[in-house]
Structures are given as structure tokens and as C-alpha cells.
Write a protein that holds these residues in place. Structure first.
Motif, mmCIF file in Angstrom:
data_model
loop_
_atom_site.group_PDB
_atom_site.id
_atom_site.type_symbol
_atom_site.label_atom_id
_atom_site.label_comp_id
_atom_site.label_asym_id
_atom_site.label_seq_id
_atom_site.Cartn_x
_atom_site.Cartn_y
_atom_site.Cartn_z
ATOM 1 N N THR A 1 0.742 10.296 9.986
ATOM 2 C CA THR A 1 -0.073 9.538 9.317
ATOM 3 C C THR A 1 0.018 8.092 9.541
ATOM 4 N N VAL B 1 4.319 5.100 3.643
ATOM 5 C CA VAL B 1 3.734 6.257 3.815
ATOM 6 C C VAL B 1 4.299 7.315 3.546
ATOM 7 N N SER C 1 -9.729 6.310 -1.696
ATOM 8 C CA SER C 1 -10.038 7.334 -0.530
ATOM 9 C C SER C 1 -11.667 7.139 0.322
ATOM 10 N N TRP D 1 -4.612 5.795 -1.070
ATOM 11 C CA TRP D 1 -3.640 4.742 -1.262
ATOM 12 C C TRP D 1 -3.623 3.905 -2.600
ATOM 13 N N ALA E 1 3.470 -1.158 3.973
ATOM 14 C CA ALA E 1 2.805 -0.044 3.687
ATOM 15 C C ALA E 1 3.725 0.831 3.721
ATOM 16 N N CYS F 1 -2.748 0.212 -4.261
ATOM 17 C CA CYS F 1 -2.199 -1.121 -3.698
ATOM 18 C C CYS F 1 -1.818 -1.966 -4.860
ATOM 19 N N THR G 1 -4.231 11.023 2.284
ATOM 20 C CA THR G 1 -4.303 9.700 2.867
ATOM 21 C C THR G 1 -4.921 8.523 1.699
ATOM 22 N N TYR H 1 0.855 -1.211 0.025
ATOM 23 C CA TYR H 1 -0.137 -0.119 -0.074
ATOM 24 C C TYR H 1 0.769 1.091 0.000
ATOM 25 N N LEU I 1 -8.183 6.797 8.270
ATOM 26 C CA LEU I 1 -7.000 5.815 7.500
ATOM 27 C C LEU I 1 -6.770 4.596 8.499
ATOM 28 N N LEU J 1 -1.859 4.798 11.083
ATOM 29 C CA LEU J 1 -1.984 3.477 10.604
ATOM 30 C C LEU J 1 -1.656 2.238 11.425
ATOM 31 N N VAL K 1 0.744 5.033 0.495
ATOM 32 C CA VAL K 1 -0.208 5.932 1.323
ATOM 33 C C VAL K 1 0.419 7.509 1.442
ATOM 34 N N ARG K 2 -0.618 8.208 0.840
ATOM 35 C CA ARG K 2 -0.014 9.660 1.028
ATOM 36 C C ARG K 2 -0.331 10.282 2.445
#
Length: 263
Positions: free
Chosen positions: A63, A166, A236, A200, A164, A202, A198, A6, A40, A67, A8-9
């Protein structure tokens, strides 16, 4: 087998609300960004994460902590902070206003004229170009952090590794492009840019022509060719019940740039 990753922003930062260049400038999450990060964490509460990698900049680090906090108490994943996942460094432009009307040739550090640069090898003084960012992401994240997990997944009976990353809009866009460059059979025409806060991507990533039983570290080929399966893009849905600002981030040219659309 493959590894699920993932990308993720971070949540909205206080600098996302200002028309300034903010790459390594280290602003915290805004009030809305904190809500986005919490949502998130709740969204991934039932998705076991094997390892979390996070940019050390506050907006992404916070962030990532949200998570991490959403994971079960008895199964918290390792949490690795790395400068490799930092946003593009804008050098002398950091914290300075951007000029929507200026062209790249109008760049003038002394007079605070910092236009959006349009060529991949262009950079602000003391900063990074997009090419520099991609090289950093490939070296410090793909090779150093992701490939070892992808390699170790070879020969496993099930997809059980979930990672993940981030990070930031531009960095994620360039990191995903670096991954695609290692996957010669991947021919989908899509962009990894334009991530909402937030949101993402995948991807399921594996080693091409993998051979069971060849999964020891001393046999790892950092530059092995990869396979890619796109699972989701710019998801999102966890933000459906969270009110956006009056001016959504995607409506600003600079904010679109920082979401990765420049790439």
C-alpha cells in the motif's frame, strides 16, 4: 509550525477475507486491496509527501509503495520501512481461527480456541497486548521517526512537512492515542479506531510553546508536549468508485477488531 501527518491503513489483504487472527501473519493484498492501494496513490498524486514510513508486512508495504508511486517522478519522498508500524502480534493465535462465541477465559491454545480479548493488558501466548503495542508505537515510531520531523518544523514560516505512516488498524489507533497522550491541551472526544482499508486520518502536530530558532537536533526533546489539530478522520473518498465485497469489512466483529475498534 506544525507537521501534517497522514495515518493510512493498508488495503484489504487476503487474510481480511478469512476469520483468522492475522497480525504478523504476512498475507499480500487481495485483488480488491490492490485496487484500493492504486486509488490511494492517485488520490495523493497532487499532495507532496515529505517522507513515507511503512510497516514491513506485505499488505502495508505494498500500500505504501502505491502511495509512493503516485508521487511525482522528480520528487519521490524517502521511503522508510519499520517493524515499529507492524500490527499487534497475536502470538500463538496467528493464523488460527477466532471463536466469536468464546469468552476470554475460554482461551485454549491446544484446542484452537482464540476468543477476542477485552482487557488492554491481556495477550495471547507469545503475543503483544494493546498496552505493549502502544509502547512499541510510541517508542519506535513517535519518538524515533515522527518527533524529529515535528521538532525540525519549529520556526518555519509555513506548514510544508507532510508525513505518511502506512500501517494497520490497531497500530494506528494505538499510535494516535500515544500522540494524544503527549498533547495535554487536546480534549476532543473522538476515536482513532475503525479505519476502512486504505482510509486515513490526517492530523497537524506541533510542539507546544514552540520557539523559532530552537530547531537543531541536539536541542530536541523527544518527550516534548505536543499540539494537535484534527484535519480529517477515516477519509475513504478515493474508494467511492470501487466496488466493495458482498460482506463489507466493517460488518464482521473480527474485522472491526482488526480495524482498531478494540482500542
Amino acid at each position: 509550525m506544525t507537521v501534517t501527518i497522514y495515518f493510512v491503513r493498508h488495503g484489504q489483504s487476503e487474510d481480511n477475507l478469512r476469520s483468522i487472527w492475522a497480525g504478523w501473519k504476512d498475507a499480500p493484498l487481495s485483488a480488491l486491496g490492490l485496487k484500493q492501494a492504486a486509488a490511494l496513490g492517485e488520490a495523493f498524486a497532487n499532495t507532496p509527501i515529505t517522507a513515507i514510513f511503512a510497516s514491513d508486512l506485505k499488505r502495508a508495504h505494498s500500500t505504501a509503495l502505491a502511495l509512493h508511486g503516485g508521487q511525482p517522478e522528480d520528487a519521490k519522498p524517502p521511503f522508510t520501512v519499520t517493524t515499529g508500524l507492524r500490527e499487534q502480534h497475536f502470538g500463538k493465535a496467528e493464523g488460527r481461527p477466532w471463536d466469536a462465541a468464546a469468552k476470554p477465559e475460554d482461551l485454549d491454545v491446544d484446542n484452537d480456541i482464540f476468543p477476542i480479548l477485552t482487557v488492554r493488558d491481556e495477550k495471547f501466548p507469545e503475543g503483544e497486548s494493546l498496552n505493549d503495542l502502544r509502547e512499541r508505537a510510541a517508542r519506535d515510531v513517535l519518538d524515533a521517526l515522527l518527533i524529529p520531523h515535528i521538532w525540525k518544523a519549529r520556526g518555519k514560516d509555513a506548514d510544508e512537512t507532510r508525513l505518511a505512516c502506512v500501517s494497520h488498524g490497531l497500530c494506528i489507533s494505538e499510535l494516535c492515542a500515544a500522540i494524544v497522550a503527549r498533547a495535554p491541551d487536546f480534549h476532543e472526544r473522538l476515536t482513532f479506531a475503525g479505519l476502512y482499508n486504505t482510509a486515513w486520518h490526517c492530523l497537524r502536530i506541533g510542539v507546544k510553546d514552540e520557539t523559532p530558532g530552537m530547531a537543531t537536533d541536539d536541542q530536541m526533546d523527544v518527550h516534548a508536549q505536543l499540539t494537535i489539530e484534527v484535519v480529517k478522520m477515516n477519509d475513504s473518498t478515493h474508494l467511492d468508485n470501487i466496488t466493495r465485497n458482498v460482506q463489507p469489512e466493517e460488518e464482521s466483529e473480527l474485522r472491526e477488531y482488526l480495524s482498531g475498534k478494540a482500542a
